[in-house]
Enzyme design. Structure first.
Site, mmCIF file in Angstrom:
data_model
loop_
_atom_site.group_PDB
_atom_site.id
_atom_site.type_symbol
_atom_site.label_atom_id
_atom_site.label_comp_id
_atom_site.label_asym_id
_atom_site.label_seq_id
_atom_site.Cartn_x
_atom_site.Cartn_y
_atom_site.Cartn_z
ATOM 1 N N TYR A 63 0.701 -1.255 -0.140
ATOM 2 C CA TYR A 63 -0.051 -0.016 -0.059
ATOM 3 C C TYR A 63 0.852 1.372 0.057
ATOM 4 O O TYR A 63 0.231 2.214 -0.745
ATOM 5 C CB TYR A 63 -0.947 0.088 1.341
ATOM 6 C CG TYR A 63 -2.059 -0.944 1.124
ATOM 7 C CD1 TYR A 63 -2.308 -1.592 -0.290
ATOM 8 C CD2 TYR A 63 -2.703 -1.220 2.228
ATOM 9 C CE1 TYR A 63 -3.548 -2.648 -0.149
ATOM 10 C CE2 TYR A 63 -3.809 -2.516 2.142
ATOM 11 C CZ TYR A 63 -4.151 -3.045 1.111
ATOM 12 O OH TYR A 63 -5.119 -3.614 0.969
ATOM 13 N N CYS A 68 -1.060 8.826 -5.699
ATOM 14 C CA CYS A 68 -2.264 9.730 -5.826
ATOM 15 C C CYS A 68 -2.327 10.488 -7.063
ATOM 16 O O CYS A 68 -1.239 10.632 -8.014
ATOM 17 C CB CYS A 68 -2.299 10.843 -4.907
ATOM 18 S SG CYS A 68 -2.531 10.116 -3.308
ATOM 19 N N GLU A 70 -2.948 13.399 -7.985
ATOM 20 C CA GLU A 70 -2.426 14.612 -8.156
ATOM 21 C C GLU A 70 -0.931 14.568 -8.659
ATOM 22 O O GLU A 70 -0.287 15.081 -9.289
ATOM 23 C CB GLU A 70 -2.645 15.321 -6.791
ATOM 24 C CG GLU A 70 -4.099 15.959 -6.531
ATOM 25 C CD GLU A 70 -4.620 14.611 -5.753
ATOM 26 O OE1 GLU A 70 -5.765 15.051 -4.965
ATOM 27 O OE2 GLU A 70 -4.313 13.614 -5.934
#
Length: 154
Positions: A63, A68, A70
Protein backbone atom coordinates in the site's frame (compact mmCIF):
# COMPACT_ATOMS: atom_id res chain seq x y z
CA UNK A 1 -20.13 24.71 0.74
CA UNK A 2 -20.48 22.97 -2.64
CA UNK A 3 -21.65 24.90 -5.64
CA UNK A 4 -23.02 23.87 -8.98
CA UNK A 5 -20.04 24.01 -11.28
CA UNK A 6 -21.77 26.39 -13.71
CA UNK A 7 -21.49 29.10 -11.03
CA UNK A 8 -17.74 28.75 -10.56
CA UNK A 9 -15.38 31.36 -11.96
CA UNK A 10 -11.69 30.48 -11.92
CA UNK A 11 -9.35 33.45 -12.46
CA UNK A 12 -7.43 33.08 -15.73
CA UNK A 13 -9.56 30.15 -16.94
CA UNK A 14 -12.18 30.66 -19.65
CA UNK A 15 -15.57 28.95 -19.32
CA UNK A 16 -14.60 26.68 -22.22
CA UNK A 17 -11.33 25.72 -20.52
CA UNK A 18 -13.18 25.10 -17.24
CA UNK A 19 -15.61 22.78 -19.01
CA UNK A 20 -12.73 20.86 -20.61
CA UNK A 21 -10.84 20.75 -17.32
CA UNK A 22 -13.91 19.27 -15.62
CA UNK A 23 -14.46 16.69 -18.37
CA UNK A 24 -10.80 15.64 -18.37
CA UNK A 25 -10.68 15.35 -14.56
CA UNK A 26 -13.77 13.13 -14.63
CA UNK A 27 -12.46 11.04 -17.55
CA UNK A 28 -9.06 10.63 -15.89
CA UNK A 29 -10.70 8.38 -13.27
CA UNK A 30 -10.89 5.73 -16.00
CA UNK A 31 -7.08 5.62 -15.95
CA UNK A 32 -7.07 4.69 -12.25
CA UNK A 33 -5.48 1.45 -11.15
CA UNK A 34 -7.27 0.91 -7.85
CA UNK A 35 -8.01 -2.81 -7.41
CA UNK A 36 -7.57 -2.71 -3.61
CA UNK A 37 -9.61 0.30 -2.56
CA UNK A 38 -11.82 0.72 -5.63
CA UNK A 39 -11.39 4.44 -4.88
CA UNK A 40 -10.81 6.03 -8.27
CA UNK A 41 -9.39 9.54 -8.46
CA UNK A 42 -8.76 11.56 -11.59
CA UNK A 43 -6.78 14.75 -11.94
CA UNK A 44 -6.26 17.32 -14.67
CA UNK A 45 -3.82 20.20 -14.64
CA UNK A 46 -4.20 23.22 -16.91
CA UNK A 47 -0.91 24.96 -17.68
CA UNK A 48 -0.38 28.61 -18.60
CA UNK A 49 0.08 27.72 -22.27
CA UNK A 50 -3.32 25.96 -22.36
CA UNK A 51 -2.03 22.38 -22.15
CA UNK A 52 -4.10 19.84 -20.23
CA UNK A 53 -2.23 17.09 -18.39
CA UNK A 54 -4.17 14.30 -16.71
CA UNK A 55 -3.41 11.45 -14.37
CA UNK A 56 -5.01 9.03 -11.95
CA UNK A 57 -4.19 7.20 -8.75
CA UNK A 58 -2.12 4.03 -9.06
CA UNK A 59 -2.27 1.54 -6.20
CA UNK A 60 0.18 -1.18 -5.24
CA UNK A 61 -0.13 -4.41 -3.27
CA UNK A 62 2.38 -2.81 -0.91
CA UNK A 63 0.00 0.00 0.00
CA UNK A 64 2.76 2.50 0.74
CA UNK A 65 3.86 2.20 -2.89
CA UNK A 66 0.64 3.77 -4.16
CA UNK A 67 0.65 7.22 -5.76
CA UNK A 68 -2.22 9.67 -5.80
CA UNK A 69 -3.73 11.17 -8.95
CA UNK A 70 -2.38 14.65 -8.20
CA UNK A 71 1.21 13.45 -7.86
CA UNK A 72 0.90 11.23 -10.94
CA UNK A 73 -0.25 14.22 -12.97
CA UNK A 74 2.47 16.52 -11.67
CA UNK A 75 5.18 13.91 -12.25
CA UNK A 76 3.94 13.46 -15.84
CA UNK A 77 4.15 17.20 -16.41
CA UNK A 78 7.55 17.72 -14.79
CA UNK A 79 9.20 14.78 -16.56
CA UNK A 80 7.77 15.64 -19.98
CA UNK A 81 8.93 19.24 -20.15
CA UNK A 82 11.92 20.17 -22.24
CA UNK A 83 11.75 23.67 -20.75
CA UNK A 84 12.24 23.57 -16.96
CA UNK A 85 11.04 27.18 -16.62
CA UNK A 86 7.50 25.96 -17.41
CA UNK A 87 7.44 23.66 -14.38
CA UNK A 88 5.64 26.26 -12.29
CA UNK A 89 3.38 27.81 -14.92
CA UNK A 90 -0.03 26.46 -13.97
CA UNK A 91 -3.51 27.95 -14.17
CA UNK A 92 -5.63 25.42 -12.34
CA UNK A 93 -5.64 21.89 -10.97
CA UNK A 94 -8.84 19.81 -10.83
CA UNK A 95 -9.59 16.48 -9.16
CA UNK A 96 -12.56 14.15 -9.09
CA UNK A 97 -13.61 11.04 -7.26
CA UNK A 98 -16.62 8.79 -7.68
CA UNK A 99 -18.69 10.07 -4.74
CA UNK A 100 -21.87 11.79 -5.86
CA UNK A 101 -22.34 13.49 -2.48
CA UNK A 102 -18.92 14.96 -1.79
CA UNK A 103 -16.01 16.57 -3.57
CA UNK A 104 -12.73 14.98 -2.55
CA UNK A 105 -9.78 17.13 -1.56
CA UNK A 106 -6.06 16.47 -2.07
CA UNK A 107 -4.48 14.51 0.76
CA UNK A 108 -1.77 16.11 2.89
CA UNK A 109 1.20 14.75 0.96
CA UNK A 110 -0.36 15.88 -2.32
CA UNK A 111 -0.92 19.36 -0.93
CA UNK A 112 2.76 19.55 -0.05
CA UNK A 113 3.76 18.10 -3.43
CA UNK A 114 1.64 20.69 -5.24
CA UNK A 115 3.28 23.37 -3.08
CA UNK A 116 6.70 22.44 -4.47
CA UNK A 117 5.71 23.56 -7.96
CA UNK A 118 2.68 25.85 -7.71
CA UNK A 119 2.06 29.33 -6.41
CA UNK A 120 -0.06 29.60 -3.27
CA UNK A 121 -2.69 31.37 -5.37
CA UNK A 122 -3.23 28.29 -7.58
CA UNK A 123 -6.95 27.48 -7.82
CA UNK A 124 -7.75 23.86 -7.02
CA UNK A 125 -11.18 22.67 -8.11
CA UNK A 126 -12.63 19.52 -6.57
CA UNK A 127 -15.57 17.80 -8.30
CA UNK A 128 -18.10 15.23 -7.17
CA UNK A 129 -18.66 12.02 -9.14
CA UNK A 130 -20.66 13.47 -12.02
CA UNK A 131 -19.09 16.93 -11.94
CA UNK A 132 -22.30 18.75 -11.07
CA UNK A 133 -20.95 19.95 -7.72
CA UNK A 134 -17.59 21.45 -7.03
CA UNK A 135 -15.55 23.20 -4.43
CA UNK A 136 -12.79 25.66 -5.29
CA UNK A 137 -9.99 26.67 -2.94
CA UNK A 138 -6.56 28.12 -3.48
CA UNK A 139 -3.52 26.10 -2.50
CA UNK A 140 -2.95 28.55 0.34
CA UNK A 141 -6.44 27.87 1.68
CA UNK A 142 -5.78 24.12 1.57
CA UNK A 143 -2.26 24.40 2.99
CA UNK A 144 -2.06 27.43 5.28
CA UNK A 145 1.30 28.43 6.80
CA UNK A 146 3.01 26.12 4.34
CA UNK A 147 6.70 25.39 3.94
CA UNK A 148 8.02 25.52 0.39
CA UNK A 149 11.08 26.00 -1.80
CA UNK A 150 11.35 29.71 -0.97
CA UNK A 151 11.70 28.89 2.72
CA UNK A 152 15.00 27.07 2.20
CA UNK A 153 18.18 29.05 2.72
CA UNK A 154 20.21 29.14 -0.48
Amino acid sequence: MYRENKNVVVPGVTPEQFKELREKALEARNLSYSPYSNFRVGCCLLTEDGTFVNGANVENASYGGAICAERTTIVKLITSLNNPSKRRQWRCLAISGDSMDTCITPCGICRQFIREFAPLSLPIVMFNGDGTKCLMKTLEELLPLSFGPDDLIH
